[in-house]
Each structure stands twice: as C-alpha cells, then as structure tokens.
Design a protein around this motif. Structure first.
Motif, PDB file in Angstrom:
ATOM      1  N   ASP A  52       7.307 -86.576  27.511  1.00 43.39           N
ATOM      2  CA  ASP A  52       6.572 -87.788  27.840  1.00 43.39           C
ATOM      3  C   ASP A  52       7.539 -88.884  28.279  1.00 43.39           C
ATOM      4  N   THR A  53       7.239 -89.515  29.406  1.00 44.06           N
ATOM      5  CA  THR A  53       8.127 -90.550  29.945  1.00 44.06           C
ATOM      6  C   THR A  53       8.319 -91.696  28.954  1.00 44.06           C
ATOM      7  N   ASN A  54       7.253 -92.148  28.338  1.00 42.18           N
ATOM      8  CA  ASN A  54       7.358 -93.271  27.399  1.00 42.18           C
ATOM      9  C   ASN A  54       8.290 -92.950  26.229  1.00 42.18           C
ATOM     10  N   GLU A  55       8.165 -91.738  25.687  1.00 40.30           N
ATOM     11  CA  GLU A  55       9.032 -91.358  24.566  1.00 40.30           C
ATOM     12  C   GLU A  55      10.495 -91.311  24.993  1.00 40.30           C
ATOM     13  N   TRP A  56      10.740 -90.760  26.161  1.00 40.32           N
ATOM     14  CA  TRP A  56      12.109 -90.658  26.684  1.00 40.32           C
ATOM     15  C   TRP A  56      12.689 -92.058  26.926  1.00 40.32           C
ATOM     16  N   VAL A  57      11.893 -92.934  27.495  1.00 36.67           N
ATOM     17  CA  VAL A  57      12.337 -94.309  27.736  1.00 36.67           C
ATOM     18  C   VAL A  57      12.586 -95.020  26.412  1.00 36.67           C
ATOM     19  N   ALA A  58      11.725 -94.796  25.421  1.00 38.61           N
ATOM     20  CA  ALA A  58      11.884 -95.437  24.115  1.00 38.61           C
ATOM     21  C   ALA A  58      13.176 -95.006  23.438  1.00 38.61           C
ATOM     22  N   PRO A 141       1.713 -98.511  23.676  1.00 39.58           N
ATOM     23  CA  PRO A 141       0.796 -99.495  24.274  1.00 39.58           C
ATOM     24  C   PRO A 141       0.755 -99.333  25.794  1.00 39.58           C
ATOM     25  N   LYS A 142      -0.358 -99.747  26.389  1.00 39.85           N
ATOM     26  CA  LYS A 142      -0.522 -99.593  27.840  1.00 39.85           C
ATOM     27  C   LYS A 142       0.522-100.372  28.626  1.00 39.85           C
ATOM     28  N   ASN A 143       1.028-101.461  28.036  1.00 47.54           N
ATOM     29  CA  ASN A 143       2.019-102.281  28.732  1.00 47.54           C
ATOM     30  C   ASN A 143       3.448-101.954  28.289  1.00 47.54           C
ATOM     31  N   PHE A 144       3.650-100.736  27.764  1.00 47.76           N
ATOM     32  CA  PHE A 144       4.953-100.365  27.208  1.00 47.76           C
ATOM     33  C   PHE A 144       6.085-100.523  28.221  1.00 47.76           C
ATOM     34  N   ILE A 145       5.890-100.031  29.435  1.00 52.01           N
ATOM     35  CA  ILE A 145       6.958-100.095  30.434  1.00 52.01           C
ATOM     36  C   ILE A 145       7.267-101.547  30.809  1.00 52.01           C
ATOM     37  N   VAL A 146       6.257-102.393  30.820  1.00 47.50           N
ATOM     38  CA  VAL A 146       6.488-103.823  31.084  1.00 47.50           C
ATOM     39  C   VAL A 146       7.381-104.420  29.996  1.00 47.50           C
ATOM     40  N   ILE A 147       7.116-104.062  28.751  1.00 45.59           N
ATOM     41  CA  ILE A 147       7.925-104.541  27.626  1.00 45.59           C
ATOM     42  C   ILE A 147       9.362-104.053  27.763  1.00 45.59           C
ATOM     43  N   VAL A 148       9.518-102.776  28.081  1.00 47.94           N
ATOM     44  CA  VAL A 148      10.860-102.198  28.205  1.00 47.94           C
ATOM     45  C   VAL A 148      11.630-102.845  29.353  1.00 47.94           C
ATOM     46  N   PHE A 193      14.247 -94.739  36.481  1.00 44.45           N
ATOM     47  CA  PHE A 193      12.875 -95.068  36.101  1.00 44.45           C
ATOM     48  C   PHE A 193      12.428 -96.445  36.603  1.00 44.45           C
ATOM     49  N   GLU A 194      13.228 -97.034  37.495  1.00 45.68           N
ATOM     50  CA  GLU A 194      12.901 -98.317  38.139  1.00 45.68           C
ATOM     51  C   GLU A 194      12.546 -99.377  37.089  1.00 45.68           C
ATOM     52  N   LEU A 195      13.483 -99.606  36.166  1.00 46.27           N
ATOM     53  CA  LEU A 195      13.209-100.481  35.027  1.00 46.27           C
ATOM     54  C   LEU A 195      13.827-101.875  35.146  1.00 46.27           C
ATOM     55  N   VAL A 196      14.773-102.049  36.048  1.00 49.46           N
ATOM     56  CA  VAL A 196      15.367-103.367  36.277  1.00 49.46           C
ATOM     57  C   VAL A 196      15.400-103.624  37.781  1.00 49.46           C
ATOM     58  N   GLU A 197      14.874-104.775  38.191  1.00 52.42           N
ATOM     59  CA  GLU A 197      14.831-105.104  39.614  1.00 52.42           C
ATOM     60  C   GLU A 197      16.235-105.315  40.169  1.00 52.42           C
ATOM     61  N   GLN A 198      16.380-104.976  41.449  1.00 55.12           N
ATOM     62  CA  GLN A 198      17.684-105.065  42.096  1.00 55.12           C
ATOM     63  C   GLN A 198      18.278-106.471  42.012  1.00 55.12           C
ATOM     64  N   ARG A 199      17.445-107.487  42.154  1.00 57.72           N
ATOM     65  CA  ARG A 199      17.962-108.860  42.139  1.00 57.72           C
ATOM     66  C   ARG A 199      18.572-109.211  40.790  1.00 57.72           C
ATOM     67  N   GLU A 200      18.079-108.591  39.711  1.00 52.47           N
ATOM     68  CA  GLU A 200      18.631-108.846  38.382  1.00 52.47           C
ATOM     69  C   GLU A 200      20.020-108.225  38.218  1.00 52.47           C
ATOM     70  N   LEU A 201      20.294-107.189  39.022  1.00 47.54           N
ATOM     71  CA  LEU A 201      21.575-106.485  38.924  1.00 47.54           C
ATOM     72  C   LEU A 201      22.671-107.112  39.777  1.00 47.54           C
ATOM     73  N   MET A 202      22.335-108.125  40.549  1.00 46.50           N
ATOM     74  CA  MET A 202      23.272-108.693  41.509  1.00 46.50           C
ATOM     75  C   MET A 202      24.608-109.147  40.909  1.00 46.50           C
ATOM     76  N   PRO A 203      24.644-109.706  39.691  1.00 44.44           N
ATOM     77  CA  PRO A 203      25.942-110.128  39.153  1.00 44.44           C
ATOM     78  C   PRO A 203      26.956-108.989  39.018  1.00 44.44           C
ATOM     79  N   MET A 204      26.457-107.749  38.988  1.00 41.08           N
ATOM     80  CA  MET A 204      27.344-106.593  38.813  1.00 41.08           C
ATOM     81  C   MET A 204      27.284-105.631  39.995  1.00 41.08           C
TER      82      MET A 204
END
Length: 226
Positions: A52-58, A141-148, A193-204
């Motif tokens: 399960d994707t959610n379990e793996w992400v958790a 929860p349904k919004n789990f990926i948003v939280i992560v 898993f597309e969990l952080v937007e590219q613009r957030e990664l810009m400092p690195m």
C-alpha cells in the motif's frame, strides 16, 4: 535509513520515533533497510510489489524524521540563536514558522527555535494514530498524502539549513557521507511519489542535480566506485 548511523551519532534532537515491532509497517521498515543496503537508492525508494502506497510513505516519513533528528542532533551546539538568528537556507531563502493551530501567523525566529517548533510539530503528527495508524486494518485519513507533503516540505528545510549554514562542521565531524546519503535518499523518495514541489527544492537545486548526475554516471559505468 537510520541504521546508517553508528553509535557515536546516536545523539538525537528529539526522541526517536519507533515503529512497533510485530506490525506490518515494521516489516516494511526492515524491507526498506535491506533494500537500501544494496546501495541503489533509486530502487530502494520504489513501492514494493503488492504494498500500500500510504503505508510505504508512512514508514519512510518516520525514518526521514529519525535521520534528520540524528543529523541535527550532532549540530545543536553549533546552531544557536547567535550563530543562526534566522532560519535560512542561504541568503535568498528565509523561513518563518506557523503551524496553523498554535502559531497561526508566521513568526520570524532563529534557526534552532524554528527547528524545535518543526520537529515538535512533526513528532505530534507521527504520534497521532488518526493520521499515522500503525494497527492493521485501521485506514489512513483521506488527506494523508496532503499531510505528508507538508511534513516532508518542512523536513527538507532542515537539510537545506544544515548544508547552507553548517556544512563545514558536518565535514569536521566526519558526517558528510551520512548527510549526503540521507539527503539523496530523501530526494529520490519525494521525487518518486511527487511529495515536495520543485519550487520548494530550489535552495538545494544545484546539489540535487550534482548528486543525481553522479548516480547517472555510476549507472553508466557500473565498475566505478566513490
């Protein structure tokens, strides 16, 4: 993964978050450690067949918290209100803290204060069984990926601060290989898993491109070693 760190690096900033033994998530954690031990981080982050994707992400989110917890734990005496009066990742990026509950409006604070707020908040999310259920059959929860996404976006900022403000000390402490491996693992995972937007990664971005290019070169020349 956390097993990369030897005993002398076991000082943590916050208490380590453990996944209960005997649970399926614990088995996933052991699988992840074994896969990471192969040395191929791109393969190590991929969802195991039938899981399960959610379990793996958790499971991986908990591990990244523990990794960053240990990495920053070695630097707390060097990251102070005097040395780091603002939470930054180089001169172009400054972070203000807000969690939307206790601190509703972003506040400017020192790096150690920000990271204390951040790690305390992440810990509370990971400990909340309604957000990160550890028992079999309890749904995420349904919004789990948003939280992560919010958790990992904020954890990235600790990596970025360490690299931009404390890298010389990381080298002095002999932690550079641990930091680079942990960060590269994190980047491959959030990209998979597309969990952080590219613009957030810009400092690195420059380092990310360099680390990935180095792996691409190794895959093209499998006999090459560091």
């Amino acid at each position: 993964m956390s097993f990369l760190f030897s005993n002398k690096q076991m000082k943590t900033f916050k208490p380590k978050k453990n996944i209960p033994e005997g649970t399926h998530q614990y088995e996933l954690k052991k699988y992840a450690e074994a896969t990471l031990g192969s040395g191929n981080l791109r393969l190590a982050v991929q969802l195991p067949s039938g899981e399960d994707t959610n379990e793996w992400v958790a499971v991986n989110s908990v591990d990244f918290f523990n990794q960053i917890n240990m990495l920053y734990g070695t630097l707390t005496e060097y990251c102070t209100q005097e040395t780091c009066p603002v939470m930054s990742a180089g001169p172009k990026y400054e972070y203000h803290w807000a969690d939307g509950v206790v601190v509703k409006r972003p506040i400017k604070c020192s790096a150690p204060e920000y990271i204390d707020f951040l790690m305390t908040w992440v810990q509370s999310q990971l400990d909340d069984e309604s957000l990160f259920p550890s028992k079999v059959g309890v749904p995420f929860p349904k919004n789990f990926i948003v939280i992560v996404r919010t958790i990992l976006k904020r954890l990235f900022r600790v990596y970025a601060h360490i690299y931009h403000s404390h890298f010389d000390k990381v080298v002095d402490l002999g932690e550079m290989a641990h930091l680079n491996t942990s960060f590269k693992h994190f980047i491959y995972f959030v990209q998979e898993f597309e969990l952080v937007e590219q613009r957030e990664l810009m400092p690195m971005q420059e380092l990310i491109e360099r680390l990935i290019a180095r792996d691409d070169q190794k895959e093209g020349n499998p006999e090459e070693t560091d």
